[in-house]
Design a protein around this motif. Sequence first.
Motif, PDB file in Angstrom:
ATOM      1  N   LEU A   9      63.384  42.516  47.849  1.00 21.70           N
ATOM      2  CA  LEU A   9      63.630  41.856  49.122  1.00 21.70           C
ATOM      3  C   LEU A   9      63.840  40.361  48.892  1.00 21.70           C
ATOM      4  O   LEU A   9      63.292  39.791  47.941  1.00 21.70           O
ATOM      5  N   ARG A  10      64.605  39.753  49.767  1.00 27.06           N
ATOM      6  CA  ARG A  10      64.882  38.305  49.703  1.00 27.06           C
ATOM      7  C   ARG A  10      65.367  37.893  48.306  1.00 27.06           C
ATOM      8  O   ARG A  10      64.912  36.922  47.717  1.00 27.06           O
ATOM      9  N   ASP A  11      66.298  38.698  47.762  1.00 31.13           N
ATOM     10  CA  ASP A  11      66.918  38.414  46.462  1.00 31.13           C
ATOM     11  C   ASP A  11      65.880  38.181  45.367  1.00 31.13           C
ATOM     12  O   ASP A  11      65.995  37.268  44.543  1.00 31.13           O
ATOM     13  N   GLY A  12      64.869  39.017  45.331  1.00 33.82           N
ATOM     14  CA  GLY A  12      63.854  38.933  44.283  1.00 33.82           C
ATOM     15  C   GLY A  12      62.617  38.161  44.669  1.00 33.82           C
ATOM     16  O   GLY A  12      61.691  38.039  43.863  1.00 33.82           O
ATOM     17  N   GLY A  13      62.555  37.641  45.886  1.00 37.08           N
ATOM     18  CA  GLY A  13      61.363  36.915  46.314  1.00 37.08           C
ATOM     19  C   GLY A  13      60.165  37.828  46.522  1.00 37.08           C
ATOM     20  O   GLY A  13      59.015  37.408  46.356  1.00 37.08           O
ATOM     21  N   PHE A  14      60.453  39.082  46.882  1.00 35.84           N
ATOM     22  CA  PHE A  14      59.398  40.083  47.040  1.00 35.84           C
ATOM     23  C   PHE A  14      59.813  41.351  46.298  1.00 35.84           C
ATOM     24  O   PHE A  14      60.968  41.783  46.406  1.00 35.84           O
ATOM     25  N   LEU A  15      58.884  41.935  45.552  1.00 40.72           N
ATOM     26  CA  LEU A  15      59.152  43.150  44.784  1.00 40.72           C
ATOM     27  C   LEU A  15      58.074  44.186  45.065  1.00 40.72           C
ATOM     28  O   LEU A  15      56.891  43.842  45.181  1.00 40.72           O
TER      29      LEU A  15
ATOM     30  N   ALA B  98      48.617  57.316  40.078  1.00 37.49           N
ATOM     31  CA  ALA B  98      49.745  56.526  40.563  1.00 37.49           C
ATOM     32  C   ALA B  98      49.374  55.053  40.621  1.00 37.49           C
ATOM     33  O   ALA B  98      48.192  54.683  40.750  1.00 37.49           O
ATOM     34  N   MET B  99      50.407  54.206  40.548  1.00 37.27           N
ATOM     35  CA  MET B  99      50.261  52.760  40.634  1.00 37.27           C
ATOM     36  C   MET B  99      51.312  52.231  41.594  1.00 37.27           C
ATOM     37  O   MET B  99      52.474  52.654  41.556  1.00 37.27           O
ATOM     38  N   VAL B 100      50.899  51.313  42.460  1.00 30.15           N
ATOM     39  CA  VAL B 100      51.827  50.613  43.340  1.00 30.15           C
ATOM     40  C   VAL B 100      51.568  49.116  43.190  1.00 30.15           C
ATOM     41  O   VAL B 100      50.427  48.663  43.322  1.00 30.15           O
ATOM     42  N   LYS B 101      52.620  48.351  42.899  1.00 28.72           N
ATOM     43  CA  LYS B 101      52.496  46.895  42.761  1.00 28.72           C
ATOM     44  C   LYS B 101      53.357  46.221  43.811  1.00 28.72           C
ATOM     45  O   LYS B 101      54.525  46.568  43.989  1.00 28.72           O
ATOM     46  N   THR B 102      52.778  45.274  44.496  1.00 26.72           N
ATOM     47  CA  THR B 102      53.538  44.426  45.419  1.00 26.72           C
ATOM     48  C   THR B 102      53.305  42.975  45.014  1.00 26.72           C
ATOM     49  O   THR B 102      52.172  42.588  44.688  1.00 26.72           O
TER      50      THR B 102
ATOM     51  N   ARG C 103      56.331  27.367  42.448  1.00 25.71           N
ATOM     52  CA  ARG C 103      54.900  27.248  42.699  1.00 25.71           C
ATOM     53  C   ARG C 103      54.128  27.723  41.472  1.00 25.71           C
ATOM     54  O   ARG C 103      54.684  28.334  40.558  1.00 25.71           O
ATOM     55  N   VAL C 104      52.854  27.443  41.455  1.00 21.39           N
ATOM     56  CA  VAL C 104      51.956  27.914  40.399  1.00 21.39           C
ATOM     57  C   VAL C 104      50.773  28.619  41.054  1.00 21.39           C
ATOM     58  O   VAL C 104      50.092  28.014  41.893  1.00 21.39           O
ATOM     59  N   PRO C 105      50.548  29.906  40.743  1.00 20.35           N
ATOM     60  CA  PRO C 105      51.351  30.726  39.835  1.00 20.35           C
ATOM     61  C   PRO C 105      52.630  31.223  40.498  1.00 20.35           C
ATOM     62  O   PRO C 105      52.684  31.365  41.723  1.00 20.35           O
ATOM     63  N   ALA C 106      53.636  31.506  39.675  1.00 20.79           N
ATOM     64  CA  ALA C 106      54.906  31.981  40.209  1.00 20.79           C
ATOM     65  C   ALA C 106      54.793  33.391  40.774  1.00 20.79           C
ATOM     66  O   ALA C 106      55.470  33.739  41.738  1.00 20.79           O
ATOM     67  N   ILE C 107      53.925  34.211  40.160  1.00 24.97           N
ATOM     68  CA  ILE C 107      53.740  35.605  40.584  1.00 24.97           C
ATOM     69  C   ILE C 107      52.397  35.742  41.273  1.00 24.97           C
ATOM     70  O   ILE C 107      51.359  35.350  40.725  1.00 24.97           O
ATOM     71  N   ALA C 108      52.396  36.310  42.473  1.00 24.33           N
ATOM     72  CA  ALA C 108      51.152  36.562  43.202  1.00 24.33           C
ATOM     73  C   ALA C 108      51.260  37.908  43.892  1.00 24.33           C
ATOM     74  O   ALA C 108      52.288  38.225  44.504  1.00 24.33           O
ATOM     75  N   GLY C 109      50.215  38.712  43.786  1.00 24.54           N
ATOM     76  CA  GLY C 109      50.248  40.016  44.433  1.00 24.54           C
ATOM     77  C   GLY C 109      49.151  40.915  43.907  1.00 24.54           C
ATOM     78  O   GLY C 109      48.178  40.455  43.297  1.00 24.54           O
ATOM     79  N   THR C 110      49.309  42.217  44.142  1.00 23.52           N
ATOM     80  CA  THR C 110      48.266  43.173  43.763  1.00 23.52           C
ATOM     81  C   THR C 110      48.870  44.400  43.088  1.00 23.52           C
ATOM     82  O   THR C 110      50.013  44.792  43.359  1.00 23.52           O
ATOM     83  N   VAL C 111      48.075  44.983  42.215  1.00 20.75           N
ATOM     84  CA  VAL C 111      48.353  46.286  41.615  1.00 20.75           C
ATOM     85  C   VAL C 111      47.262  47.230  42.097  1.00 20.75           C
ATOM     86  O   VAL C 111      46.073  46.934  41.955  1.00 20.75           O
ATOM     87  N   VAL C 112      47.658  48.356  42.670  1.00 22.22           N
ATOM     88  CA  VAL C 112      46.698  49.329  43.198  1.00 22.22           C
ATOM     89  C   VAL C 112      46.825  50.623  42.407  1.00 22.22           C
ATOM     90  O   VAL C 112      47.925  51.177  42.267  1.00 22.22           O
ATOM     91  N   TRP C 113      45.690  51.100  41.913  1.00 25.47           N
ATOM     92  CA  TRP C 113      45.625  52.344  41.122  1.00 25.47           C
ATOM     93  C   TRP C 113      44.863  53.403  41.904  1.00 25.47           C
ATOM     94  O   TRP C 113      43.812  53.120  42.486  1.00 25.47           O
ATOM     95  N   SER C 114      45.380  54.623  41.909  1.00 27.62           N
ATOM     96  CA  SER C 114      44.683  55.724  42.569  1.00 27.62           C
ATOM     97  C   SER C 114      44.997  57.028  41.853  1.00 27.62           C
ATOM     98  O   SER C 114      45.966  57.119  41.090  1.00 27.62           O
ATOM     99  N   THR C 115      44.167  58.040  42.090  1.00 29.77           N
ATOM    100  CA  THR C 115      44.374  59.366  41.518  1.00 29.77           C
ATOM    101  C   THR C 115      44.173  60.420  42.595  1.00 29.77           C
ATOM    102  O   THR C 115      43.553  60.159  43.640  1.00 29.77           O
TER     103      THR C 115
END
Length: 304
Positions: A44-50, A62-66, A73-85
Amino acid sequence: MKTISLGEREVRAAVSMREAVDAVRRGFLGLAGGEFEMPTRTVLRDGGFLVMSAQHRPTGSAMVKTLSLNFDRVPAIAGTVVWSTLDRPDHLIADAGAVTALRTGAAVGVATDLLAAPDAGRLTLIGAGGQAADQVRAVHAVRPLRALTIVGGDRARALADTLRTELDGTEIRTATDPAAAVGDADIVCCATPATSPLFPASALPAQVHVNAIGAFRPTMRELPDELLADSTVVIDELAAVLEESGEILHALRSGALTRDDLTELGTALTAVPAPPGKRTVFKSVGIAMQDWAIARLLADKYLP
């Protein structure tokens, strides 16, 4: 139901680069064997959100990363990785920046171990942003470094100071001219948001391995067509690079490459090694399986 949340410090404490390289290698082999359900990531937004996701069929995990991405900005990457089974209701949530840096470095470690000369020990790193340190750590894990050149300005000097405390016995220097800095390298790592090639192919030695992980959108490009045309080219996943890699798309349009010239890393790990003396390139845009591999390591340690 239990939810474990891990920040950067906890992620780093739990997973060494050697463990990350081994886990991501197993992941690429599993991907080649059809073990993963893995949609192309949502951009989304040409790579601003993945948004990235992967499901491992044999384990029902399974894993979902947003994440959001902003190089200003610092840090350039901000978000979460969620793991579930499927077999338990517990979840693990981890800092996406730390996981992304580890898994990106680990993929480079896998490719470098496969493609670089056995005695390679001179690395030139172009770029000194958030991914840079783990590029060096991953290469060092598979090819102990005798010399490291970091190309950049103040950030390169700061990174050099940090890495001197980790790479005892490695000669470390900084430079400002990428073309001059790659001239005596055995391995080159490119980790920049460049939109045009960082150096001409003629600047490189006759035998060299090049990793390119910075350009992750069709408008971005770190490597010249001439290098790709003259090299054994290994990629992380065909569908991903055809969607997102500016280098690969440009080379295909120009005729420097055909699809038959591209080998996925999982396939390459089980194939005949590249002939000695030939240049090799690993191009990665990053795939969800890599994040799954790191998340599984974290789950094994924090959700026993």
